[in-house]
Design a protein around this motif. Sequence first.
Motif, mmCIF file in Angstrom:
data_model
loop_
_atom_site.group_PDB
_atom_site.id
_atom_site.type_symbol
_atom_site.label_atom_id
_atom_site.label_comp_id
_atom_site.label_asym_id
_atom_site.label_seq_id
_atom_site.Cartn_x
_atom_site.Cartn_y
_atom_site.Cartn_z
ATOM 1 N N HIS A 172 48.512 8.426 -28.906
ATOM 2 C CA HIS A 172 49.166 8.258 -27.228
ATOM 3 C C HIS A 172 48.318 9.190 -25.938
ATOM 4 O O HIS A 172 48.272 9.832 -26.296
ATOM 5 C CB HIS A 172 50.578 9.410 -27.757
ATOM 6 C CG HIS A 172 51.787 9.111 -27.155
ATOM 7 N ND1 HIS A 172 52.103 10.112 -25.872
ATOM 8 C CD2 HIS A 172 53.289 9.343 -27.273
ATOM 9 C CE1 HIS A 172 53.360 10.304 -24.679
ATOM 10 N NE2 HIS A 172 53.161 9.309 -26.093
ATOM 11 N N PRO A 173 49.030 8.454 -25.288
ATOM 12 C CA PRO A 173 48.264 8.534 -23.540
ATOM 13 C C PRO A 173 48.329 9.617 -23.454
ATOM 14 O O PRO A 173 47.919 10.375 -22.813
ATOM 15 C CB PRO A 173 48.861 7.282 -23.026
ATOM 16 C CG PRO A 173 50.573 6.964 -23.648
ATOM 17 C CD PRO A 173 49.961 7.147 -25.145
ATOM 18 N N LYS A 174 49.378 10.243 -23.402
ATOM 19 C CA LYS A 174 49.863 12.206 -22.838
ATOM 20 C C LYS A 174 49.194 13.400 -23.752
ATOM 21 O O LYS A 174 48.681 13.871 -23.383
ATOM 22 C CB LYS A 174 51.025 12.038 -23.132
ATOM 23 C CG LYS A 174 51.453 11.597 -21.767
ATOM 24 C CD LYS A 174 51.580 11.452 -20.557
ATOM 25 C CE LYS A 174 52.948 11.019 -19.612
ATOM 26 N NZ LYS A 174 52.973 11.195 -18.143
ATOM 27 N N VAL A 175 48.781 12.373 -25.015
ATOM 28 C CA VAL A 175 47.908 13.341 -25.676
ATOM 29 C C VAL A 175 46.179 14.262 -25.487
ATOM 30 O O VAL A 175 45.796 13.012 -25.495
ATOM 31 C CB VAL A 175 48.407 13.612 -27.496
ATOM 32 C CG1 VAL A 175 47.171 13.919 -28.379
ATOM 33 C CG2 VAL A 175 49.736 13.156 -27.706
ATOM 34 N N PRO A 176 45.505 14.903 -25.028
ATOM 35 C CA PRO A 176 44.682 15.138 -25.034
ATOM 36 C C PRO A 176 43.489 14.598 -26.049
ATOM 37 O O PRO A 176 43.765 14.655 -27.199
ATOM 38 C CB PRO A 176 44.247 16.001 -23.881
ATOM 39 C CG PRO A 176 44.983 17.140 -24.365
ATOM 40 C CD PRO A 176 46.147 15.740 -25.119
ATOM 41 N N ARG A 181 40.673 16.810 -21.457
ATOM 42 C CA ARG A 181 41.903 16.061 -20.606
ATOM 43 C C ARG A 181 40.901 15.430 -19.079
ATOM 44 O O ARG A 181 40.201 15.797 -18.889
ATOM 45 C CB ARG A 181 42.722 17.361 -19.868
ATOM 46 C CG ARG A 181 43.460 18.082 -20.971
ATOM 47 C CD ARG A 181 44.554 19.046 -20.866
ATOM 48 N NE ARG A 181 45.498 19.688 -21.130
ATOM 49 C CZ ARG A 181 44.732 20.838 -22.227
ATOM 50 N NH1 ARG A 181 43.730 21.576 -22.225
ATOM 51 N NH2 ARG A 181 45.704 21.141 -22.845
ATOM 52 N N ARG A 182 41.628 14.443 -19.277
ATOM 53 C CA ARG A 182 41.549 13.649 -17.368
ATOM 54 C C ARG A 182 42.131 14.612 -16.100
ATOM 55 O O ARG A 182 43.012 14.921 -16.145
ATOM 56 C CB ARG A 182 41.818 12.217 -18.280
ATOM 57 C CG ARG A 182 40.836 11.419 -18.745
ATOM 58 C CD ARG A 182 39.621 11.270 -18.587
ATOM 59 N NE ARG A 182 39.665 10.305 -17.880
ATOM 60 C CZ ARG A 182 38.806 10.998 -16.504
ATOM 61 N NH1 ARG A 182 37.356 11.712 -17.205
ATOM 62 N NH2 ARG A 182 38.688 9.380 -15.672
ATOM 63 N N ASN A 183 41.249 14.559 -14.861
ATOM 64 C CA ASN A 183 41.742 14.975 -14.135
ATOM 65 C C ASN A 183 40.989 14.316 -13.492
ATOM 66 O O ASN A 183 39.828 13.745 -13.445
ATOM 67 C CB ASN A 183 41.043 16.450 -14.333
ATOM 68 C CG ASN A 183 41.089 17.261 -13.430
ATOM 69 O OD1 ASN A 183 41.204 17.178 -11.952
ATOM 70 N ND2 ASN A 183 42.485 18.944 -13.915
#
Length: 84
Positions: free
Chosen positions: A8-12, A67-69
């Motif tokens: 899932h794209p929202k899961v780091p 996580r992408r920041n």
Amino acid sequence: MMADPLTHPKVPKHTVLSKAQAKLMMRTQKVTDIEMMPHIFFSDPVLVRMRAEGKGMEVGDIVQIERRNLTMGTERTWRVIVNE
């Protein structure tokens, strides 16, 4: 059907550290007491899914979460696996 937490794209990204990696992280991050670290439950859906794919882990292991920041690039945090 529920979304796969590993894709899932929202899961780091979650990575279980080896004992040596965990030791190094604790030294570099100046963690003196593993009990003071943030927790992640053994029953967390991401960890359940990782175990289903054959990834070994146990209570007391450390999970690195990336996580992408947008401003900082990749941000890493660590959590210790605990029982409920």
